[in-house]
Design an enzyme around this catalytic site. Sequence first.
Site, PDB file in Angstrom:
ATOM      1  N   GLU A  88       0.913  -1.117  -0.039  1.00 56.61           N
ATOM      2  CA  GLU A  88       0.065   0.133  -0.120  1.00 56.61           C
ATOM      3  C   GLU A  88       1.114   1.301   0.089  1.00 56.61           C
ATOM      4  O   GLU A  88       1.894   1.308   0.848  1.00 56.61           O
ATOM      5  CB  GLU A  88      -1.016   0.132   1.244  1.00 56.61           C
ATOM      6  CG  GLU A  88      -1.885  -1.120   1.296  1.00 56.61           C
ATOM      7  CD  GLU A  88      -2.853  -1.029   2.387  1.00 56.61           C
ATOM      8  OE1 GLU A  88      -3.240   0.109   2.784  1.00 56.61           O
ATOM      9  OE2 GLU A  88      -3.687  -2.052   2.730  1.00 56.61           O
ATOM     10  N   CYS A 106       4.538   8.255  -0.115  1.00 58.47           N
ATOM     11  CA  CYS A 106       4.716   7.475   1.022  1.00 58.47           C
ATOM     12  C   CYS A 106       4.693   5.972   0.775  1.00 58.47           C
ATOM     13  O   CYS A 106       3.727   5.554   0.223  1.00 58.47           O
ATOM     14  CB  CYS A 106       3.447   7.538   2.075  1.00 58.47           C
ATOM     15  SG  CYS A 106       3.540   6.742   3.567  1.00 58.47           S
ATOM     16  N   CYS A 113       3.302  -5.413  10.014  1.00 56.34           N
ATOM     17  CA  CYS A 113       4.222  -4.800  10.775  1.00 56.34           C
ATOM     18  C   CYS A 113       4.110  -5.728  12.195  1.00 56.34           C
ATOM     19  O   CYS A 113       3.134  -6.301  12.768  1.00 56.34           O
ATOM     20  CB  CYS A 113       3.906  -3.373  11.048  1.00 56.34           C
ATOM     21  SG  CYS A 113       5.350  -2.399  12.237  1.00 56.34           S
ATOM     22  N   CYS A 117       1.959  -1.417  17.642  1.00 57.47           N
ATOM     23  CA  CYS A 117       1.544  -0.191  18.542  1.00 57.47           C
ATOM     24  C   CYS A 117      -0.042  -0.056  18.477  1.00 57.47           C
ATOM     25  O   CYS A 117      -0.649  -0.365  17.282  1.00 57.47           O
ATOM     26  CB  CYS A 117       2.108   1.100  17.660  1.00 57.47           C
ATOM     27  SG  CYS A 117       3.806   1.176  17.403  1.00 57.47           S
ATOM     28  N   CYS A 120      -2.142   2.051  15.814  1.00 52.87           N
ATOM     29  CA  CYS A 120      -1.977   1.724  14.478  1.00 52.87           C
ATOM     30  C   CYS A 120      -2.656   0.709  13.810  1.00 52.87           C
ATOM     31  O   CYS A 120      -2.643  -0.330  14.307  1.00 52.87           O
ATOM     32  CB  CYS A 120      -0.566   1.797  14.330  1.00 52.87           C
ATOM     33  SG  CYS A 120       0.105   1.652  12.488  1.00 52.87           S
ATOM     34  N   GLU A 161       7.809  -1.197   9.882  1.00 48.18           N
ATOM     35  CA  GLU A 161       8.654  -0.708  10.405  1.00 48.18           C
ATOM     36  C   GLU A 161      10.154  -0.878   9.627  1.00 48.18           C
ATOM     37  O   GLU A 161      10.749  -1.892   9.550  1.00 48.18           O
ATOM     38  CB  GLU A 161       9.064  -1.282  11.987  1.00 48.18           C
ATOM     39  CG  GLU A 161      10.360  -1.196  12.545  1.00 48.18           C
ATOM     40  CD  GLU A 161      10.523   0.627  12.809  1.00 48.18           C
ATOM     41  OE1 GLU A 161       9.569   1.308  12.860  1.00 48.18           O
ATOM     42  OE2 GLU A 161      11.810   0.971  12.739  1.00 48.18           O
ATOM     43  N   SER A 192      11.087   6.813   8.666  1.00 48.86           N
ATOM     44  CA  SER A 192      10.251   7.049   9.870  1.00 48.86           C
ATOM     45  C   SER A 192      10.410   5.525  10.707  1.00 48.86           C
ATOM     46  O   SER A 192      10.152   4.615  10.072  1.00 48.86           O
ATOM     47  CB  SER A 192       8.887   7.467   9.725  1.00 48.86           C
ATOM     48  OG  SER A 192       8.334   7.335  10.961  1.00 48.86           O
ATOM     49  N   SER A 220       9.138   8.287  15.735  1.00 51.48           N
ATOM     50  CA  SER A 220       7.772   8.162  16.184  1.00 51.48           C
ATOM     51  C   SER A 220       7.762   8.295  17.873  1.00 51.48           C
ATOM     52  O   SER A 220       8.159   7.213  18.416  1.00 51.48           O
ATOM     53  CB  SER A 220       6.639   7.037  15.776  1.00 51.48           C
ATOM     54  OG  SER A 220       6.623   7.228  14.395  1.00 51.48           O
ATOM     55  N   CYS A 339      -2.011   8.884   7.866  1.00 49.64           N
ATOM     56  CA  CYS A 339      -1.131   8.248   8.832  1.00 49.64           C
ATOM     57  C   CYS A 339      -1.635   7.144   9.961  1.00 49.64           C
ATOM     58  O   CYS A 339      -2.724   7.489  10.423  1.00 49.64           O
ATOM     59  CB  CYS A 339      -0.450   9.283   9.793  1.00 49.64           C
ATOM     60  SG  CYS A 339       0.289  10.624   8.814  1.00 49.64           S
TER      61      CYS A 339
HETATM   62  N1  SAH Z   1       6.977   2.247  11.655  1.00 54.18           N
HETATM   63  C1  SAH Z   1       7.323   3.554  11.475  1.00 54.18           C
HETATM   64  C2  SAH Z   1       6.672   3.891  10.007  1.00 54.18           C
HETATM   65  C3  SAH Z   1       5.398   4.067   9.893  1.00 54.18           C
HETATM   66  S1  SAH Z   1       3.904   5.070  10.730  1.00 54.18           S
HETATM   67  C4  SAH Z   1       6.955   4.571  12.507  1.00 54.18           C
HETATM   68  O1  SAH Z   1       6.352   4.075  13.443  1.00 54.18           O
HETATM   69  O2  SAH Z   1       7.293   5.617  12.363  1.00 54.18           O
HETATM   70  C5  SAH Z   1       4.104   6.542  10.256  1.00 54.18           C
HETATM   71  C6  SAH Z   1       3.580   7.470  11.377  1.00 54.18           C
HETATM   72  O3  SAH Z   1       2.115   7.376  11.476  1.00 54.18           O
HETATM   73  C7  SAH Z   1       4.248   7.172  12.648  1.00 54.18           C
HETATM   74  O4  SAH Z   1       4.554   8.388  13.216  1.00 54.18           O
HETATM   75  C8  SAH Z   1       2.930   6.763  13.521  1.00 54.18           C
HETATM   76  O5  SAH Z   1       3.255   7.139  14.941  1.00 54.18           O
HETATM   77  C9  SAH Z   1       1.985   7.380  12.721  1.00 54.18           C
HETATM   78  N2  SAH Z   1       0.487   6.698  13.037  1.00 54.18           N
HETATM   79  C10 SAH Z   1       0.607   5.575  13.352  1.00 54.18           C
HETATM   80  N3  SAH Z   1      -0.885   5.333  13.597  1.00 54.18           N
HETATM   81  C11 SAH Z   1      -1.462   6.533  13.400  1.00 54.18           C
HETATM   82  C12 SAH Z   1      -2.972   7.163  13.602  1.00 54.18           C
HETATM   83  N4  SAH Z   1      -3.936   6.032  13.684  1.00 54.18           N
HETATM   84  N5  SAH Z   1      -3.288   8.232  13.277  1.00 54.18           N
HETATM   85  C13 SAH Z   1      -2.183   9.115  13.326  1.00 54.18           C
HETATM   86  N6  SAH Z   1      -0.816   8.860  13.185  1.00 54.18           N
HETATM   87  C14 SAH Z   1      -0.634   7.468  13.291  1.00 54.18           C
END
Ligand code: SAH
Length: 359
Positions: A88, A106, A113, A117, A120, A161, A192, A220, A339
């Site tokens: 995606e 992006c 993943c 988290c 997410c 990640e 990121s 993050s 995001c």
């Molecule tokens: N694994 C990496 C990159 C993917 S996520 C990382 O964690 O940085 C990219 C960004 O989206 C991260 O900063 C994450 O914290 C944010 N993110 C994840 N879930 C989200 C959500 N539900 N709403 C807003 N941002 C989110």
Amino acid sequence: MSSVSPRRDAQDERALRILELTSAQFIDQARALGRSAPIALELYRSAYRMGRIEDTSIHVEHMPLTRTQEEGDTIKFTQQLQAGEETESVLIPMRKRSGGHSRTLCVSSQIGCAMGCGFCETAQMGLIRNLSAAQIVGQWFAARHTLGHEVKNIVFMGMGEPMDNLDEVLQAIRVLVDHNGPSIPSGNITISTVGRIDGIRRLAEFVRSDGFHRMNLAVSVNGPDDEVRSSLMPINRGMNMEALREALMDFPLHGGAALLIEYVLIPDVNDSDRQCDQLCAWLKPLRCSLNVIPYNPRRDSPWEAPEESSIDRFIARAMGNGQFVKRRGTKGRDVMAACGQLGNPEIRKSARTRRLEKP
Ligand code: SAH
């Protein structure tokens, strides 16, 4: 780990797998097949610049476009690797001062993943597999040559990640910056991470090498202290905020560059005034820009999106604390392209079944 390693599609052993090769590597391999260096260079350039594949020995990863969904100018697209496995990606318009716009792509580095988290969407799938360098570059190739968009910036903020798949991510970056290929300046590329410290240190070495000085790191953070951060991001239980900050202080920043600190703002979880002050105190020794991301509710989310007023309050308070702040937009929310909203609920179901079926 073998089940999650990138699966390479069936191909002639002697094919030139162009999407995973820099031009220098491509020329080396092409010469072994009897092509002269100038001809090989021409083939490489016309493949990347025009999307033209003129030589039958050139192999382009098979990853057909399966869906495009648009919300305004934001385009989410998926590409199939095999049944039930899709990458995606999201094309996001960035408004320019001149009035026109350029696009940020992006990309995903994994399908699913493993980081878990809680906020997410992708985490809900678990890890399905790592993407190969070719499958990462293949997302750029589709954006550029199938969908026809110029791509100015690339951010590794899609599914996955990057630090869990760093070899393939770094090789993809070597290809993406290649002057004979996509030619994306390294300063327009951002990785990121959830904050895997070993990965940050490895990336620091890479960034110190020639040609990559300007690459950007985003982290993050999402919590103001270890307690809240650990409750949202399991990685923090093994690599806490103090250790994370130490690794970030050692990260090489070129010229006026700054680290990008991402903070997903979740109502009643991490958005109070006191938490804002705590966060700013933690950020103080870092040269960084704070990117506040209003939470985009994932499927079955226990939390709501934050109110405008509390986003404004948090940002004003951080600025009052002397912190440079940017607010990230929520483009793509309606098509689950914002995001943290990438991920396929169908795959999530089957992955869960697969896990349950294991003895
Ligand atoms: N694994 C990496 C990159 C993917 S996520 C990382 O964690 O940085 C990219 C960004 O989206 C991260 O900063 C994450 O914290 C944010 N993110 C994840 N879930 C989200 C959500 N539900 N709403 C807003 N941002 C989110």
